[in-house]
Each structure stands twice: as structure tokens, then as C-alpha cells.
Write an enzyme that holds these catalytic residues in place. Sequence first.
Site, short mmCIF file in Angstrom:
data_model
loop_
_atom_site.label_atom_id
_atom_site.label_comp_id
_atom_site.label_asym_id
_atom_site.label_seq_id
_atom_site.Cartn_x
_atom_site.Cartn_y
_atom_site.Cartn_z
N ALA A 27 44.81 44.38 32.81
CA ALA A 27 43.73 45.29 32.39
C ALA A 27 43.38 46.38 33.39
CB ALA A 27 42.48 44.47 32.09
N GLY A 37 41.34 49.51 33.86
CA GLY A 37 40.33 49.30 32.82
C GLY A 37 40.19 50.38 31.76
N LYS A 75 42.01 51.04 29.14
CA LYS A 75 42.21 50.53 27.77
C LYS A 75 41.18 49.44 27.46
CE LYS A 75 47.01 51.90 28.14
NZ LYS A 75 47.15 52.00 29.61
N ASP A 115 47.44 35.03 36.81
CA ASP A 115 48.78 35.50 36.45
C ASP A 115 48.88 35.50 34.93
OD1 ASP A 115 51.42 35.99 36.00
OD2 ASP A 115 52.12 34.05 36.77
N ASP A 159 49.82 45.60 28.41
CA ASP A 159 50.13 46.92 28.98
C ASP A 159 50.70 46.62 30.37
OD1 ASP A 159 50.05 49.79 29.06
OD2 ASP A 159 48.25 49.67 30.29
N CYS A 218 54.62 52.61 30.67
CA CYS A 218 54.66 54.06 30.87
C CYS A 218 56.01 54.41 31.51
CB CYS A 218 53.48 54.53 31.72
SG CYS A 218 53.31 53.69 33.29
C1 SAM Z 1 50.10 49.45 33.74
S1 SAM Z 1 48.89 48.68 34.70
C2 SAM Z 1 47.62 48.39 33.54
C3 SAM Z 1 46.80 49.60 33.22
C4 SAM Z 1 45.57 49.26 32.40
N1 SAM Z 1 45.93 48.57 31.18
C5 SAM Z 1 44.76 50.50 32.05
O1 SAM Z 1 44.96 51.06 30.98
O2 SAM Z 1 43.88 50.91 32.83
C6 SAM Z 1 49.57 47.09 34.93
C7 SAM Z 1 48.63 46.11 35.59
O3 SAM Z 1 49.29 44.83 35.55
C8 SAM Z 1 48.81 44.08 36.66
N2 SAM Z 1 49.72 42.93 36.84
C9 SAM Z 1 50.90 42.88 37.49
N3 SAM Z 1 51.42 41.64 37.38
C10 SAM Z 1 50.57 40.91 36.64
C11 SAM Z 1 50.54 39.57 36.20
N4 SAM Z 1 51.53 38.73 36.47
N5 SAM Z 1 49.48 39.14 35.48
C12 SAM Z 1 48.46 39.98 35.19
N6 SAM Z 1 48.43 41.27 35.60
C13 SAM Z 1 49.47 41.72 36.31
C14 SAM Z 1 48.80 45.10 37.77
O4 SAM Z 1 47.91 44.69 38.80
C15 SAM Z 1 48.31 46.36 37.05
O5 SAM Z 1 46.93 46.50 37.21
#
Ligand code: SAM
Length: 479
Positions: free
Chosen positions: A116, A119, A121, A166, A183, A236
Site C-alpha cells: 500500500a 498510500g 491508491k 509480508d 500493486d 509500473c
Molecule cells: C509499487 S509500490 C506500491 C505503491 C502504492 N500502492 C501506492 O499507490 O501508493 C510497492 C510497495 O510494495 C512494498 N512491498 C515490497 N515487498 C513487499 C511484500 N513482500 N509485502 C508487502 N509489501 C511489499 C514496497 O515497500 C512498496 O511500498
Amino acid sequence: MTVPSVDLAGFERYRELLDDPAAFREALDRPLPVCIWANPARISGEALAARLAADGIDLEPLPWLDGAFRLGPGETAPGNRFEYLTGLFHVQEEVSLLPVALLDPQPGERILDLCAAPGNKTAQIALRVGVTGCVVANDRNFGRMSVLRRALDRLGITNYATTHHDGANYPAGAGAFDRVLADVPCSCEGTSRKFPSQSDRPPPGAPGALTGLQFALLRKALQLTRVGGRVVYSTCTYAPEENELVVDRLLSALPPGSVAVRPARIEGFRSSPGLTHWRGRALAEDLHRALRAYPHHNDTGGFFVAVLDKLAPVGHDAVDVAPLELSEEPDPWLNDLAERYDLPTGVFDGHRIVRTSLRQLSIVAGGVRVAARPETKTLGMSFLHTQMAIPKPTTEAAMLFGGAARRNVVDLDRAATETFLRRRDQALPANAATGLAGGPLLVRHDGIALGVASHQRDAGLLTSLYPKGWALAADRSAF
Ligand SMILES: C[S@@+](CC[C@H](N)C(=O)[O-])C[C@H]1O[C@@H](n2cnc3c(N)ncnc32)[C@H](O)[C@@H]1O
């Protein structure tokens, strides 16, 4: 005749996917237009546009999303504006608005945003599901969650909880969600326009380095969705290894017919279909329904979105669990606030007040439903500091209900508003209402609540209690 070859700036491997490589290349060199959306809980798109236009801001509506606007090329710092600081609008890249539009959250639903932070989305989802619904915002990166909270506070969002887990191993005991957004982290190739100079860009991940994690996150998202619910998978990046190949791998691992790929198309936004072949490998035919966004089609960044509807169990599915009972605080806190600021009845309807620490209460929308596992880190919006002689609303709470207050409110003009936003003390305005109490007062400009000031009655002074981290820099203007 030889076709002039275009240098694709590191994206050579995608040449065969592009309808117009030269236009793609040119788009990468243009600055990315800034996009904003009106916060429907605070202002309509029309009213926001009129307000900004009256101040000389150049903006045009997005053809495909009500209440969203593209700013003119000179408008590069909307985050300093008064309307941003008071949560009337949010800044978000245009393509990044696509996944939630396609997730299509409905009022009252319980939705998981699996990755998330920061934030953007989550905010879109929360505003769509309303106070009878909720979003659980999860991210593995704890530091990025504070950015998420700050954005949601500013926008006045109370219908969410955060978890820090996770996502690939998110407990099934969280209960089934109506919809899940995955995402996922990716190689971010599509964000290259956001960073005009090469040195500002985050180091590009090798395309494909994260496919194991991406697959695990998507599989978990489907397991956590109720039958009849929806998962949106987005990145992205252009890399097929992180997009169609991840979805294809999952589709072939699932019981046939358990998931349907739905058309990811948006009227007014030009997109390309998902791939059904890559480097000699055939992929699921239905993947043509996924969406690829290229920079030259709509003057945006790059994105990929797949919409998956869950039609039957997929194995290791989440089960419905009774939501955790939240221990609500008794009424006097709200009654006292209503009395001090003369609030109309019903201003907090649909909300509960929950103690989140010895010193602080939070306001939580009635639709928030959380389970015992994974542990909830934060719940709703910080609301009231209680361990003081006169309880003090947080800035975000003041912005939430301050518009409705009829007592102990000070209205500031533009200059005084900027002084307040810079956290400087100032004299009480000459035209302030008589009989203002000492201690915390609400502060407004143009009827829009900004936060809390402390009124030192003897000195006739207002001390700004605007949070340090939100303060307007001395060399910036909010108007
Ligand atoms: C593309 S960004 C998300 C952007 C967010 N959805 C937004 O629109 O503001 C991907 C996110 O995945 C998180 N992430 C990476 N590995 C993860 C995991 N195993 N479990 C949960 N989150 C994870 C990262 O910390 C990062 O904040």
C-alpha cells in the site's frame, strides 16, 4: 528505403511491442504532466477547478476520470498550496489512477491493499468504499507507512487500518476481502519520466528480478479474496516477465475456471492489450484483456493492469472470521468536543472513538473490520490528545470537523493563514469573535479548517500548533 532506427533509451527489448517507437522515445524526454484529484469528501471537482482557476492555476479535466485534472506545464509544486495542505486535493500520477478505477471498489466493501505505501491508491479506495466500508493497508516497509498515514490524515480518511506484514505470507485468518489490490514492487521502468535527470532516478531493478515475489503476492491476493470478488494486479513496468508472465503462471497453476481475466479498458484512456506471446512463448489468450499503458499514448508514465475475478476457490482460501471487537471509549469525549466547538448533532455519525494509547484517542469509521491476525498497527485517524487540561484535537481531526464548528474558531486571512502554516505565533486577528476560550482553538481560512492554535488570552496571541512535518517552508507561498 531504410527505416531510421531510434535509440530507445534502454528499452530496446520492447521495440517489437511498440506501435510507434519514435513517439515512445520522444515522450520519454518530455516532463511528466502533474495530475491532481479533488477529494470528494471535501470538495467537488468543479468547485476545486473554479477555486484553482481563480488563482490563475492552469488545469484541464482528465477525459476519463471525474474530479481529476492535469496541471499546466508551469504548475510544478501543487503540494505547497493551501488546498493541498487542507486535503482538498491529492497529487497522483495519471497512470497510477488506473488500478483503483479498474478495481471498482463499492460502498461498504472491505478491501485489502496488499502493497500500500505510500498510500495513493489506499486513499482512492477508502474514499470509494466510504465509512460503511474499509481498507486494510499493508506494506512490508514500515518507514513508508508513515508517509501513507500522513497522506490519509491530510485527506481526512478514517475508514482504514494498517498492517505491516509480508504480503506473500499474509495470514488467511485476516478473513476474506471483497477485493484485493496487488500493486506490487517492480523494476519501475514506467516511472522514468518522473525523474528528469538520470541521477535522480531510483536504480532500475533488473526486469524480472522480482518475479518470484510478484507471483507470490498475486497468488496470496487471490487466496484472500472471497469467491465473487476481484483482484487487480498492477505494476509500473513494461517488462512482460513481471506482468503477463506472472499472471499466466498463476492462471496455469489454478483449477480451471476459478479465475476470469476481465477486460481492463477505460473509455477516454488509450491503452494497448496485454501480450499473448513473448519471445516465442504462447501465453493465456485471455491476457489480451489486460491493459498496457505506454507514455506516448496519453502523455503519461507506463503501467500494466490485469483484472481478475475470482469465480471459485483457488486453494488455501481465506475464511470468514468474526471481526475483532474494538474497545470503544464512552461518549463524554465527543460530547465535550461538541460543546466546546458548538458542533451540529450528527457530525461524528458513522464513527467510533477508540483508545489507541494512554494519551490518544482515534476516530474510526463504523465500517472498519479487522481480525486478530495479522496484528493491526494503526486504526483510523488520530483524533484527540487526552492527557491535558483541555483535550486537544489533532490537526487532522480539526480539519475533519472544524468546518462545522460554530464556537472557539478563528478565521484567518491569507497572510495570517500562511503565518499559521509556517508555525509562527501571531496576534489574534482584530475581527476575531469575542469570548474565545483560552487553550486550543480551531483555525480556518475561507471556511476551510486548517488545524489547531493555542490561544494565550492574556497576551492576545495565537500559537500555531501545525505539525512540524507539514509546515510550509519560509520561502514558499500557499496561494
Ligand atoms: C509499487 S509500490 C506500491 C505503491 C502504492 N500502492 C501506492 O499507490 O501508493 C510497492 C510497495 O510494495 C512494498 N512491498 C515490497 N515487498 C513487499 C511484500 N513482500 N509485502 C508487502 N509489501 C511489499 C514496497 O515497500 C512498496 O511500498
